[in-house]
Design a protein around this motif. Structure first.
Motif, short mmCIF file in Angstrom:
data_model
loop_
_atom_site.label_atom_id
_atom_site.label_comp_id
_atom_site.label_asym_id
_atom_site.label_seq_id
_atom_site.Cartn_x
_atom_site.Cartn_y
_atom_site.Cartn_z
N LEU A 1 0.82 -1.20 0.00
CA LEU A 1 0.00 0.00 0.00
C LEU A 1 0.87 1.26 0.00
O LEU A 1 0.58 2.23 -0.71
N SER A 2 1.96 1.25 0.77
CA SER A 2 2.89 2.38 0.78
C SER A 2 3.50 2.60 -0.60
O SER A 2 3.65 3.73 -1.06
N ILE A 3 3.83 1.52 -1.26
CA ILE A 3 4.41 1.61 -2.61
C ILE A 3 3.39 2.20 -3.58
O ILE A 3 3.75 3.03 -4.42
N GLU A 4 2.13 1.81 -3.45
CA GLU A 4 1.09 2.39 -4.32
C GLU A 4 0.93 3.89 -4.05
O GLU A 4 0.75 4.67 -4.98
N TYR A 5 0.99 4.27 -2.77
CA TYR A 5 0.91 5.70 -2.43
C TYR A 5 2.08 6.45 -3.05
O TYR A 5 1.92 7.54 -3.61
N LEU A 6 3.28 5.88 -2.95
CA LEU A 6 4.46 6.53 -3.53
C LEU A 6 4.37 6.59 -5.05
O LEU A 6 4.77 7.58 -5.66
N ARG A 7 3.82 5.57 -5.67
CA ARG A 7 3.64 5.57 -7.12
C ARG A 7 2.70 6.71 -7.53
O ARG A 7 2.94 7.42 -8.49
N GLU A 8 1.63 6.91 -6.76
CA GLU A 8 0.70 8.01 -7.04
C GLU A 8 1.36 9.36 -6.80
O GLU A 8 1.16 10.31 -7.56
N VAL A 9 2.15 9.47 -5.73
CA VAL A 9 2.89 10.71 -5.45
C VAL A 9 3.82 11.04 -6.60
O VAL A 9 3.93 12.19 -7.03
N ALA A 10 4.49 10.02 -7.14
CA ALA A 10 5.41 10.24 -8.26
C ALA A 10 4.67 10.79 -9.48
O ALA A 10 5.17 11.70 -10.16
N LYS A 11 3.49 10.26 -9.74
CA LYS A 11 2.72 10.74 -10.89
C LYS A 11 2.31 12.20 -10.71
O LYS A 11 2.43 13.01 -11.63
N TRP A 12 1.80 12.54 -9.51
CA TRP A 12 1.38 13.91 -9.27
C TRP A 12 2.57 14.87 -9.25
O TRP A 12 2.47 16.00 -9.75
N ALA A 13 3.67 14.43 -8.69
CA ALA A 13 4.87 15.29 -8.66
C ALA A 13 5.36 15.54 -10.09
O ALA A 13 5.77 16.66 -10.43
N ARG A 14 5.34 14.52 -10.92
CA ARG A 14 5.74 14.69 -12.32
C ARG A 14 4.80 15.65 -13.03
O ARG A 14 5.23 16.56 -13.74
N PHE A 15 3.50 15.49 -12.84
CA PHE A 15 2.52 16.37 -13.45
C PHE A 15 2.75 17.82 -13.02
O PHE A 15 2.83 18.73 -13.86
N LEU A 16 2.88 18.04 -11.71
CA LEU A 16 3.08 19.40 -11.20
C LEU A 16 4.39 20.01 -11.68
O LEU A 16 4.45 21.20 -12.01
N SER A 17 5.43 19.20 -11.76
CA SER A 17 6.71 19.74 -12.21
C SER A 17 6.69 20.08 -13.70
O SER A 17 7.23 21.11 -14.11
N ILE A 18 6.05 19.26 -14.50
CA ILE A 18 5.96 19.55 -15.94
C ILE A 18 5.12 20.81 -16.16
O ILE A 18 5.50 21.69 -16.94
N VAL A 19 3.99 20.91 -15.46
CA VAL A 19 3.17 22.12 -15.57
C VAL A 19 3.97 23.34 -15.09
O VAL A 19 3.91 24.41 -15.72
N GLY A 20 4.73 23.18 -14.03
CA GLY A 20 5.56 24.28 -13.53
C GLY A 20 6.62 24.71 -14.53
O GLY A 20 6.83 25.91 -14.75
N LEU A 21 7.30 23.76 -15.12
CA LEU A 21 8.33 24.09 -16.10
C LEU A 21 7.73 24.75 -17.34
O LEU A 21 8.29 25.73 -17.86
N ILE A 22 6.60 24.25 -17.80
CA ILE A 22 5.94 24.88 -18.95
C ILE A 22 5.49 26.29 -18.58
O ILE A 22 5.67 27.23 -19.36
N GLY A 23 4.92 26.44 -17.39
CA GLY A 23 4.47 27.76 -16.94
C GLY A 23 5.62 28.75 -16.84
O GLY A 23 5.49 29.91 -17.25
N ILE A 24 6.74 28.30 -16.30
CA ILE A 24 7.91 29.18 -16.19
C ILE A 24 8.41 29.55 -17.58
O ILE A 24 8.72 30.71 -17.85
N GLY A 25 8.48 28.57 -18.47
CA GLY A 25 8.93 28.86 -19.84
C GLY A 25 8.05 29.86 -20.54
O GLY A 25 8.53 30.81 -21.16
N LEU A 26 6.73 29.65 -20.44
CA LEU A 26 5.80 30.59 -21.07
C LEU A 26 5.87 31.97 -20.44
O LEU A 26 5.78 32.99 -21.13
N SER A 27 6.05 32.01 -19.11
CA SER A 27 6.16 33.30 -18.42
C SER A 27 7.42 34.05 -18.83
O SER A 27 7.39 35.27 -19.02
N VAL A 28 8.53 33.34 -18.95
CA VAL A 28 9.77 33.98 -19.37
C VAL A 28 9.61 34.54 -20.79
O VAL A 28 9.99 35.69 -21.06
#
Length: 169
Positions: free
Chosen positions: A28-55
């Motif tokens: 169950l902990s591994i499944e939670y971490l797998r989900e955390v990894a997906k959300w962290a990747r999503f947020l980081s990609i959105v953040g990088l795109i947002g920073i790029g567009l803002s620059v």
């Protein structure tokens, strides 16, 4: 009765120490971490795109606004205005460029965490948490700096208000 008394002695919310020296991840902990990894990747990609567009937007806006006074008038005042307008956007671009680093660390955390889970590699898991630590440490320091700036601005506004009131007396 002894069991009841034992439960009373332990504070609620605290867990007993692990009898083995190792921390084991449950499925169950591994499944939670797998989900955390997906959300962290999503947020980081959105953040990088947002920073790029803002620059890009900041650069475009800075160039446009610094060139606008020159197009209207060829006086020295217009040229000075163009320089000031262009300089107004530099702090925003710098802040966005600085913020790339913690977003990149979040992306690295998500990537390494997914890799660690897929390949059951403890060293990669450790590396992923190292990136997460860097990310949160940077964000924490940034929050402290911003709070200090807000306090300075608040104190400055109070001093300016009092000074303005004293001058008008």
């Amino acid at each position: 009765m002894d069991n009841f008394e034992q439960n009373q002695e332990q504070p609620s919310g605290h867990f007993a120490p692990n009898p083995t020296p190792f921390l084991e991840l449950t499925p169950l902990s591994i499944e939670y971490l797998r989900e955390v990894a997906k959300w962290a990747r999503f947020l980081s990609i959105v953040g990088l795109i947002g920073i790029g567009l803002s620059v890009i937007a900041y650069i475009f806006l800075g160039v446009t606004l610094s060139a606008a006074p020159l197009a209207l008038d060829d006086t020295s005042a217009a040229k000075g205005m163009a320089g000031v307008t262009g300089l107004m956007f530099i702090p925003g671009v710098i802040i966005m460029l600085i913020y790339i680093l913690p977003i990149w660390w979040l992306y690295q955390f998500s990537t390494k965490l997914g890799e660690a889970i897929n390949f059951k590699n403890s060293q990669v898991l450790e590396t992923s948490f190292q990136f997460l630590k860097k990310h949160y440490k940077f964000i924490g320091i940034l929050v402290v700096v911003m709070l200090a700036l807000y306090i300075l601005l608040f104190v400055g506004a109070i001093i300016a208000g009092i000074s303005g009131a004293l001058i008008n007396m």
